[in-house]
Design an enzyme around this catalytic site. Structure first.
Site, PDB file in Angstrom:
ATOM      1  N   HIS A 157      -4.001   0.631   7.444  1.00 26.33           N
ATOM      2  CA  HIS A 157      -2.305   1.432   7.940  1.00 26.33           C
ATOM      3  C   HIS A 157      -2.652   2.865   6.944  1.00 26.33           C
ATOM      4  O   HIS A 157      -2.500   3.538   7.028  1.00 26.33           O
ATOM      5  CB  HIS A 157      -1.649  -0.315   7.628  1.00 26.33           C
ATOM      6  CG  HIS A 157       0.324   0.525   6.890  1.00 26.33           C
ATOM      7  ND1 HIS A 157       0.751  -0.062   7.859  1.00 26.33           N
ATOM      8  CD2 HIS A 157       0.171   1.750   6.177  1.00 26.33           C
ATOM      9  CE1 HIS A 157       1.812   0.645   7.884  1.00 26.33           C
ATOM     10  NE2 HIS A 157       1.407   1.611   6.729  1.00 26.33           N
ATOM     11  N   GLU A 158      -3.019   2.282   5.475  1.00 30.36           N
ATOM     12  CA  GLU A 158      -2.822   3.614   4.963  1.00 30.36           C
ATOM     13  C   GLU A 158      -3.985   4.581   5.063  1.00 30.36           C
ATOM     14  O   GLU A 158      -4.193   5.660   4.999  1.00 30.36           O
ATOM     15  CB  GLU A 158      -3.776   3.205   3.475  1.00 30.36           C
ATOM     16  CG  GLU A 158      -2.392   2.463   2.995  1.00 30.36           C
ATOM     17  CD  GLU A 158      -1.163   2.124   2.934  1.00 30.36           C
ATOM     18  OE1 GLU A 158      -0.477   3.304   2.865  1.00 30.36           O
ATOM     19  OE2 GLU A 158      -0.572   1.111   3.067  1.00 30.36           O
ATOM     20  N   GLN A 163       2.785   9.656   1.520  1.00 33.27           N
ATOM     21  CA  GLN A 163       4.154   9.111   1.787  1.00 33.27           C
ATOM     22  C   GLN A 163       4.745   8.856   0.185  1.00 33.27           C
ATOM     23  O   GLN A 163       6.515   8.832   0.592  1.00 33.27           O
ATOM     24  CB  GLN A 163       4.440   7.739   1.642  1.00 33.27           C
ATOM     25  CG  GLN A 163       3.165   7.462   3.051  1.00 33.27           C
ATOM     26  CD  GLN A 163       3.289   5.835   2.947  1.00 33.27           C
ATOM     27  OE1 GLN A 163       2.326   5.577   2.136  1.00 33.27           O
ATOM     28  NE2 GLN A 163       4.767   5.194   3.452  1.00 33.27           N
ATOM     29  N   HIS A 195      -2.246   6.515   7.894  1.00 33.15           N
ATOM     30  CA  HIS A 195      -0.730   7.267   6.809  1.00 33.15           C
ATOM     31  C   HIS A 195      -1.902   8.961   6.398  1.00 33.15           C
ATOM     32  O   HIS A 195      -1.219  10.437   6.646  1.00 33.15           O
ATOM     33  CB  HIS A 195      -0.747   7.040   5.427  1.00 33.15           C
ATOM     34  CG  HIS A 195       1.044   6.230   6.005  1.00 33.15           C
ATOM     35  ND1 HIS A 195       1.723   6.595   6.493  1.00 33.15           N
ATOM     36  CD2 HIS A 195       0.596   5.091   5.661  1.00 33.15           C
ATOM     37  CE1 HIS A 195       2.028   5.998   6.692  1.00 33.15           C
ATOM     38  NE2 HIS A 195       1.676   4.552   5.855  1.00 33.15           N
ATOM     39  N   GLY A 250       0.893  -1.194  -0.152  1.00 26.74           N
ATOM     40  CA  GLY A 250      -0.428  -0.360   0.082  1.00 26.74           C
ATOM     41  C   GLY A 250       1.088   1.039   0.243  1.00 26.74           C
ATOM     42  O   GLY A 250       2.044   1.325   0.397  1.00 26.74           O
ATOM     43  N   CYS A 279       6.507  -0.558   6.912  1.00 24.89           N
ATOM     44  CA  CYS A 279       6.184   0.635   6.244  1.00 24.89           C
ATOM     45  C   CYS A 279       7.886   1.306   5.479  1.00 24.89           C
ATOM     46  O   CYS A 279       8.332   1.399   5.653  1.00 24.89           O
ATOM     47  CB  CYS A 279       5.378   2.178   7.539  1.00 24.89           C
ATOM     48  SG  CYS A 279       5.367   3.514   6.748  1.00 24.89           S
ATOM     49  N   LEU A 280       6.902   1.832   4.288  1.00 25.45           N
ATOM     50  CA  LEU A 280       8.356   1.848   2.965  1.00 25.45           C
ATOM     51  C   LEU A 280       8.417   3.487   3.706  1.00 25.45           C
ATOM     52  O   LEU A 280      10.063   3.826   3.234  1.00 25.45           O
ATOM     53  CB  LEU A 280       7.469   2.202   1.763  1.00 25.45           C
ATOM     54  CG  LEU A 280       6.624   1.269   1.445  1.00 25.45           C
ATOM     55  CD1 LEU A 280       6.435   1.676  -0.259  1.00 25.45           C
ATOM     56  CD2 LEU A 280       8.185   0.101   1.490  1.00 25.45           C
TER      57      LEU A 280
HETATM   58 ZN   LIG Z   1       2.686   3.450   5.695  1.00 28.09          ZN
END
Ligand SMILES: [Zn+2]
Length: 177
Positions: free
Chosen positions: A144-145, A54, A148, A49, A102-103
């Protein structure tokens, strides 16, 4: 299409509440290209995701896809989905703890409690209404998204930080637990 630079923890944009997108703005070629670039970027870094903040854009759009992902093996697949202005409601109080990465927080994993099932309302990339239920890992990725887009990261949701691990140590001591 282009691969976008990914924001890392500490950049203030990750802590902003992102802005809703109007259907008119969504349909512009610029926004459509941005969504293509988000998908490309998520795939390039083996993410499941990616939220717009991000990639330095404080807008309510997130993309997700769970295919054969080396970072998350053995998870049920989820087709490529674009969520614009999403709203989520838990279906019950039932929560489940599992590993997340997480990226924007490279090389780390931690155990995060999430609702097991959620009801999702959003627009797709063309502005069409989406209304669906998500369960288990699918529900986890969406939460999670969604976090963000509201200026939160998974570390904020951990009950404590005792499971926080670098990937190498995760593989050695925690994999499968
Ligand atoms: Zn993330």
């Amino acid at each position: 299409m282009s691969i976008l630079k990914v924001t890392r923890l500490g950049h203030p944009v990750l802590r902003e509440v992102t802005k809703e997108i109007s259907v008119k703005d969504l349909k512009t070629p610029t926004m459509q290209k941005f969504i293509d670039d988000m998908v490309e970027t998520m795939k390039e870094y083996d993410g499941v995701g990616l939220a717009a903040d991000q990639v330095f854009s404080s807008l309510q759009v997130a993309v997700l896809e769970v295919a054969d992902n080396p970072r998350y093996p053995n998870k049920a697949q989820v087709p490529l989905t674009v969520l614009v202005n999403p709203k989520i409601t838990p279906l019950s109080d039932e929560m489940e703890e599992d590993w997340e990465g997480c990226l924007s927080i490279p090389d780390l994993r931690g155990r995060v409690p999430r609702y097991k099932s959620v009801h999702v309302h959003a627009l797709d990339r063309r502005g069409k209404k989406l209304d669906f239920f998500a369960h288990d890992f699918h529900a986890r990725v969406i939460q999670h998204e969604f976090d963000h887009l509201n200026g939160k990261v998974y570390l904020d949701r951990m009950r404590d930080l005792s499971t926080l691990s670098f990937l190498q140590e995760f593989a050695r001591y925690w994999m499968g637990k």
